[in-house]
Design a protein around this motif. Structure first.
Motif, PDB file in Angstrom:
ATOM      1  N   VAL A  17      23.388  36.340 -14.091  1.00 37.30           N
ATOM      2  CA  VAL A  17      21.963  35.984 -14.042  1.00 37.30           C
ATOM      3  C   VAL A  17      21.813  34.493 -13.768  1.00 37.30           C
ATOM      4  CG1 VAL A  17      19.837  35.791 -15.404  1.00 37.30           C
ATOM      5  CG2 VAL A  17      21.158  37.908 -15.461  1.00 37.30           C
ATOM      6  N   ASN A  18      22.581  33.656 -14.461  1.00 29.93           N
ATOM      7  CA  ASN A  18      22.483  32.207 -14.258  1.00 29.93           C
ATOM      8  C   ASN A  18      22.851  31.808 -12.826  1.00 29.93           C
ATOM      9  OD1 ASN A  18      22.016  29.513 -15.178  1.00 29.93           O
ATOM     10  ND2 ASN A  18      24.224  29.230 -15.259  1.00 29.93           N
ATOM     11  N   GLN A  19      23.786  32.487 -12.229  1.00 34.61           N
ATOM     12  CA  GLN A  19      24.199  32.159 -10.859  1.00 34.61           C
ATOM     13  C   GLN A  19      23.184  32.609  -9.816  1.00 34.61           C
ATOM     14  OE1 GLN A  19      28.011  34.104 -10.720  1.00 34.61           O
ATOM     15  NE2 GLN A  19      29.093  32.317 -11.514  1.00 34.61           N
ATOM     16  N   HIS A  20      22.336  33.579 -10.145  1.00 34.05           N
ATOM     17  CA  HIS A  20      21.442  34.149  -9.139  1.00 34.05           C
ATOM     18  C   HIS A  20      19.948  33.933  -9.358  1.00 34.05           C
ATOM     19  CE1 HIS A  20      25.225  36.346  -8.516  1.00 34.05           C
ATOM     20  NE2 HIS A  20      24.846  36.360  -7.262  1.00 34.05           N
ATOM     21  N   VAL A  21      19.502  33.779 -10.596  1.00 40.41           N
ATOM     22  CA  VAL A  21      18.066  33.752 -10.874  1.00 40.41           C
ATOM     23  C   VAL A  21      17.350  32.606 -10.162  1.00 40.41           C
ATOM     24  CG1 VAL A  21      18.190  32.403 -13.018  1.00 40.41           C
ATOM     25  CG2 VAL A  21      16.325  34.017 -12.685  1.00 40.41           C
ATOM     26  N   TRP A  22      17.992  31.455 -10.041  1.00 45.51           N
ATOM     27  CA  TRP A  22      17.335  30.262  -9.505  1.00 45.51           C
ATOM     28  C   TRP A  22      17.031  30.386  -8.015  1.00 45.51           C
ATOM     29  CZ3 TRP A  22      15.886  28.748 -13.878  1.00 45.51           C
ATOM     30  CH2 TRP A  22      16.735  28.843 -14.973  1.00 45.51           C
ATOM     31  N   PRO A  46       6.929  31.061 -17.005  1.00 51.22           N
ATOM     32  CA  PRO A  46       7.724  31.526 -15.859  1.00 51.22           C
ATOM     33  C   PRO A  46       6.968  31.530 -14.522  1.00 51.22           C
ATOM     34  CG  PRO A  46       8.211  32.883 -17.748  1.00 51.22           C
ATOM     35  CD  PRO A  46       7.066  31.978 -18.141  1.00 51.22           C
ATOM     36  N   MET A  47       5.721  31.936 -14.525  1.00 50.76           N
ATOM     37  CA  MET A  47       4.988  31.983 -13.249  1.00 50.76           C
ATOM     38  C   MET A  47       4.778  30.584 -12.674  1.00 50.76           C
ATOM     39  SD  MET A  47       4.715  35.050 -12.322  1.00 50.76           S
ATOM     40  CE  MET A  47       3.643  34.817 -10.934  1.00 50.76           C
ATOM     41  N   CYS A  65      15.600  32.824 -20.201  1.00 50.93           N
ATOM     42  CA  CYS A  65      15.527  33.779 -21.311  1.00 50.93           C
ATOM     43  C   CYS A  65      14.834  35.073 -20.866  1.00 50.93           C
ATOM     44  CB  CYS A  65      14.779  33.135 -22.472  1.00 50.93           C
ATOM     45  SG  CYS A  65      14.680  34.151 -23.942  1.00 50.93           S
ATOM     46  N   ASN A  66      13.736  34.944 -20.155  1.00 52.33           N
ATOM     47  CA  ASN A  66      13.025  36.129 -19.672  1.00 52.33           C
ATOM     48  C   ASN A  66      13.854  36.907 -18.655  1.00 52.33           C
ATOM     49  OD1 ASN A  66      10.843  35.686 -21.325  1.00 52.33           O
ATOM     50  ND2 ASN A  66       9.609  34.707 -19.758  1.00 52.33           N
ATOM     51  N   ALA A  67      14.599  36.199 -17.810  1.00 50.60           N
ATOM     52  CA  ALA A  67      15.472  36.877 -16.851  1.00 50.60           C
ATOM     53  C   ALA A  67      16.551  37.673 -17.575  1.00 50.60           C
ATOM     54  CB  ALA A  67      16.096  35.858 -15.898  1.00 50.60           C
ATOM     55  N   LEU A  68      17.121  37.092 -18.625  1.00 47.42           N
ATOM     56  CA  LEU A  68      18.129  37.809 -19.411  1.00 47.42           C
ATOM     57  C   LEU A  68      17.527  39.045 -20.070  1.00 47.42           C
ATOM     58  CD1 LEU A  68      20.009  34.838 -21.101  1.00 47.42           C
ATOM     59  CD2 LEU A  68      20.875  36.355 -19.303  1.00 47.42           C
ATOM     60  N   ARG A  69      16.362  38.906 -20.648  1.00 47.34           N
ATOM     61  CA  ARG A  69      15.705  40.054 -21.278  1.00 47.34           C
ATOM     62  C   ARG A  69      15.421  41.167 -20.273  1.00 47.34           C
ATOM     63  NH1 ARG A  69      11.042  36.841 -24.570  1.00 47.34           N
ATOM     64  NH2 ARG A  69      12.355  35.910 -26.171  1.00 47.34           N
ATOM     65  N   SER A  70      15.100  40.781 -19.055  1.00 48.60           N
ATOM     66  CA  SER A  70      14.762  41.790 -18.040  1.00 48.60           C
ATOM     67  C   SER A  70      15.947  42.676 -17.672  1.00 48.60           C
ATOM     68  CB  SER A  70      14.195  41.124 -16.785  1.00 48.60           C
ATOM     69  OG  SER A  70      15.221  40.518 -16.029  1.00 48.60           O
ATOM     70  N   VAL A  71      17.170  42.210 -17.926  1.00 51.01           N
ATOM     71  CA  VAL A  71      18.354  43.017 -17.640  1.00 51.01           C
ATOM     72  C   VAL A  71      19.017  43.525 -18.917  1.00 51.01           C
ATOM     73  CG1 VAL A  71      18.789  41.973 -15.375  1.00 51.01           C
ATOM     74  CG2 VAL A  71      19.850  40.974 -17.417  1.00 51.01           C
ATOM     75  N   GLY A  72      18.296  43.441 -20.028  1.00 50.21           N
ATOM     76  CA  GLY A  72      18.772  44.039 -21.271  1.00 50.21           C
ATOM     77  C   GLY A  72      19.589  43.158 -22.184  1.00 50.21           C
TER      78      GLY A  72
END
Length: 88
Positions: A17-22, A46-47, A65-72
């Motif tokens: 997630v850290n490598q791709h979310v940005w 986030p928006m 944090c929200n990105a991590l939550r979105s993938v469980g």
């Protein structure tokens, strides 16, 4: 790709997630979301972080944090008040 490999765990998912979310959430994939100091409280949700393409530590932490939550992955933002440790 990670999910299909059968080797997904919290650490590997967090790294992925850290490598791709940005770049995945950036308005322009050639210009990833980046850290820019002194943006809170204007840009911290986030928006707004996605719309502006940058945020301070608070905004980038909340988005991550929200990105991590979105993938469980269970995640929360922890921090200290800005005046922590300063005598009054």
């Amino acid at each position: 790709e990670l999910y299909n490999s059968g080797h997904a765990n919290i650490s590997s998912v967090t790294t992925w997630v850290n490598q791709h979310v940005w770049t995945k959430l950036a308005r322009d994939p050639e210009k990833p979301i980046f850290f820019k100091s002194s943006q809170t409280p204007l840009i911290f949700d986030p928006m707004s972080t996605i719309a502006f393409g940058y945020a301070s530590c608070t905004g980038t932490s909340i988005l991550f944090c929200n990105a991590l939550r979105s993938v469980g992955v269970p995640a929360r933002v922890a921090g200290a008040a800005a005046g922590y440790g300063k005598g009054e």
